[in-house]
Write a protein that holds these residues in place. Structure first.
Motif, PDB file in Angstrom:
ATOM      1  N   VAL A  61       0.823  -1.245  -0.198  1.00  0.00           N
ATOM      2  CA  VAL A  61      -0.046   0.040   0.104  1.00  0.00           C
ATOM      3  C   VAL A  61       0.899   1.053  -0.115  1.00  0.00           C
ATOM      4  O   VAL A  61       2.211   1.317   0.277  1.00  0.00           O
ATOM      5  CB  VAL A  61      -1.040   0.102   1.235  1.00  0.00           C
ATOM      6  N   THR A  64       0.406   4.062   5.556  1.00  0.00           N
ATOM      7  CA  THR A  64      -0.068   3.277   6.394  1.00  0.00           C
ATOM      8  C   THR A  64      -0.199   3.921   7.824  1.00  0.00           C
ATOM      9  O   THR A  64      -0.108   5.279   7.878  1.00  0.00           O
ATOM     10  CB  THR A  64       1.429   2.392   6.787  1.00  0.00           C
ATOM     11  N   CYS A  78      -1.443   9.720   8.546  1.00  0.00           N
ATOM     12  CA  CYS A  78      -1.034   8.731   7.771  1.00  0.00           C
ATOM     13  C   CYS A  78       0.307   9.035   7.208  1.00  0.00           C
ATOM     14  O   CYS A  78       0.720  10.223   6.935  1.00  0.00           O
ATOM     15  CB  CYS A  78      -2.028   8.573   6.543  1.00  0.00           C
ATOM     16  N   ALA A  81       3.758   4.256   3.337  1.00  0.00           N
ATOM     17  CA  ALA A  81       4.218   3.166   3.830  1.00  0.00           C
ATOM     18  C   ALA A  81       5.436   2.428   3.722  1.00  0.00           C
ATOM     19  O   ALA A  81       6.271   1.795   4.560  1.00  0.00           O
ATOM     20  CB  ALA A  81       3.157   1.965   3.274  1.00  0.00           C
ATOM     21  N   SER A 124      -6.524  -2.694  -3.904  1.00  0.00           N
ATOM     22  CA  SER A 124      -6.384  -2.632  -2.496  1.00  0.00           C
ATOM     23  C   SER A 124      -7.156  -1.795  -1.826  1.00  0.00           C
ATOM     24  O   SER A 124      -7.083  -1.649  -0.608  1.00  0.00           O
ATOM     25  CB  SER A 124      -4.814  -2.192  -2.261  1.00  0.00           C
ATOM     26  N   GLN A 128      -8.194  -3.137   1.841  1.00  0.00           N
ATOM     27  CA  GLN A 128      -7.963  -2.246   3.153  1.00  0.00           C
ATOM     28  C   GLN A 128      -9.112  -1.751   4.041  1.00  0.00           C
ATOM     29  O   GLN A 128      -9.174  -1.616   5.003  1.00  0.00           O
ATOM     30  CB  GLN A 128      -7.288  -1.048   2.938  1.00  0.00           C
ATOM     31  N   ASP A 133      -8.664  -0.579   7.803  1.00  0.00           N
ATOM     32  CA  ASP A 133      -7.344   0.221   7.609  1.00  0.00           C
ATOM     33  C   ASP A 133      -7.668   1.502   7.166  1.00  0.00           C
ATOM     34  O   ASP A 133      -7.404   1.359   5.780  1.00  0.00           O
ATOM     35  CB  ASP A 133      -6.183  -0.755   6.829  1.00  0.00           C
ATOM     36  N   GLY A 136      -4.380   2.748   4.666  1.00  0.00           N
ATOM     37  CA  GLY A 136      -4.320   2.018   3.540  1.00  0.00           C
ATOM     38  C   GLY A 136      -5.301   2.341   2.613  1.00  0.00           C
ATOM     39  O   GLY A 136      -5.111   2.331   1.311  1.00  0.00           O
ATOM     40  N   GLU A 140      -4.720   4.157  -1.185  1.00  0.00           N
ATOM     41  CA  GLU A 140      -5.088   3.562  -2.439  1.00  0.00           C
ATOM     42  C   GLU A 140      -5.866   4.397  -3.147  1.00  0.00           C
ATOM     43  O   GLU A 140      -6.060   4.416  -4.566  1.00  0.00           O
ATOM     44  CB  GLU A 140      -5.462   1.976  -2.153  1.00  0.00           C
TER      45      GLU A 140
END
Length: 249
Positions: A61, A64, A78, A81, A124, A128, A133, A136, A140
């Motif tokens: 991703v 994260t 955030c 990642a 994703s 996620q 998440d 994530g 995305e």
């Protein structure tokens, strides 16, 4: 084809005349350009099919952070990642631009009037959401938005191009008031502007994975036959819209 899933292509064929060979081996035998990192994507030229496998399974991703929790999370920002993924794994936008470049070159070789079809998926976003998440999921979505931008920029230069953007289903996440105490899981994020935003995941009470929802999803389009997606409609009608735009009977 560009994306992840290298391990699936390394599986051995179990039946038929090609039994024992791996799918990846047969792809190479049939002339596919197999690439495994961003640098290889830059070097790909038209003329042969391309198979890009940039990760063993799903691509990592973009962003994260802590997943949602039953009692919520402390406010969080955030973060990227994997700051080093750029040189190794091309973004969805880069893959989209390369795919358009290769398909356009192939269409020119086939002669005037021969167009092309491209499907790009931000896979994703769904994964996620299932994992509750938020970082994530949002990262995305941003990556997918940039891929859509690449397609729309091409459409501006080629007004006979139809671009459709949609989802195959709704999902669990929704923005709720900060004071809300939603059932299920929730998380609080700090936005770029420094504000707080609370997200709820309430289609499953435990940690076994969130479920899809039955809400209607947006379908947006520009270009020839884009008027066919205005208002409400059966999503299966997209097949007819694409067929008409491609001039197929």
């Amino acid at each position: 084809m560009l994306g992840g899933g290298r391990e699936r292509f390394e599986q051995a064929i179990t039946e038929g005349p090609e039994r024992g060979a791996t799918v990846l081996h047969r792809a190479r035998q049939r002339g596919y350009q197999v690439i495994t990192e961003a640098e290889g994507l830059d070097a790909v030229r038209p003329g042969r099919p391309v198979l890009g496998l940039f990760a063993a399974e799903a691509l990592p991703v973009e962003w994260t952070g802590r997943p949602a929790a039953p009692a919520g999370t402390a406010p969080q920002r955030c973060v990227p990642a994997d700051p080093g993924r750029g040189p190794r794994i091309p973004s969805l936008e880069a893959q989209t631009r390369k795919a358009i470049e290769l398909l356009e070159a192939g269409a020119r070789q086939k002669g005037q009037g021969k167009g092309f079809f491209l499907q790009v998926e931000g896979a994703s976003i769904d994964k996620q959401n299932h994992d509750a998440d938020p970082c994530g999921q949002i990262g995305e979505t941003v990556a997918f938005d940039r891929a859509v931008k690449a397609a729309r920029e091409y459409a501006v230069r080629h007004p006979d191009t139809l671009v459709i953007t949609t989802a195959d289903h709704g999902h669990s996440s929704q923005i709720v008031p900060l004071a809300a105490r939603p059932a299920g899981l929730s998380a609080t994020l700090i936005t770029d502007e420094g504000a707080l935003m609370k997200l709820s995941y309430a289609t499953h009470a435990g940690e076994e994975g969130q479920e899809h929802s039955g809400v209607q999803v947006r379908v947006a389009a520009e270009g020839p036959h884009a008027h066919r997606v205005l208002g409400s409609g059966d999503q299966t009608e997209l097949f007819t819209t694409l067929r008409l735009a491609l001039g197929l009977r």
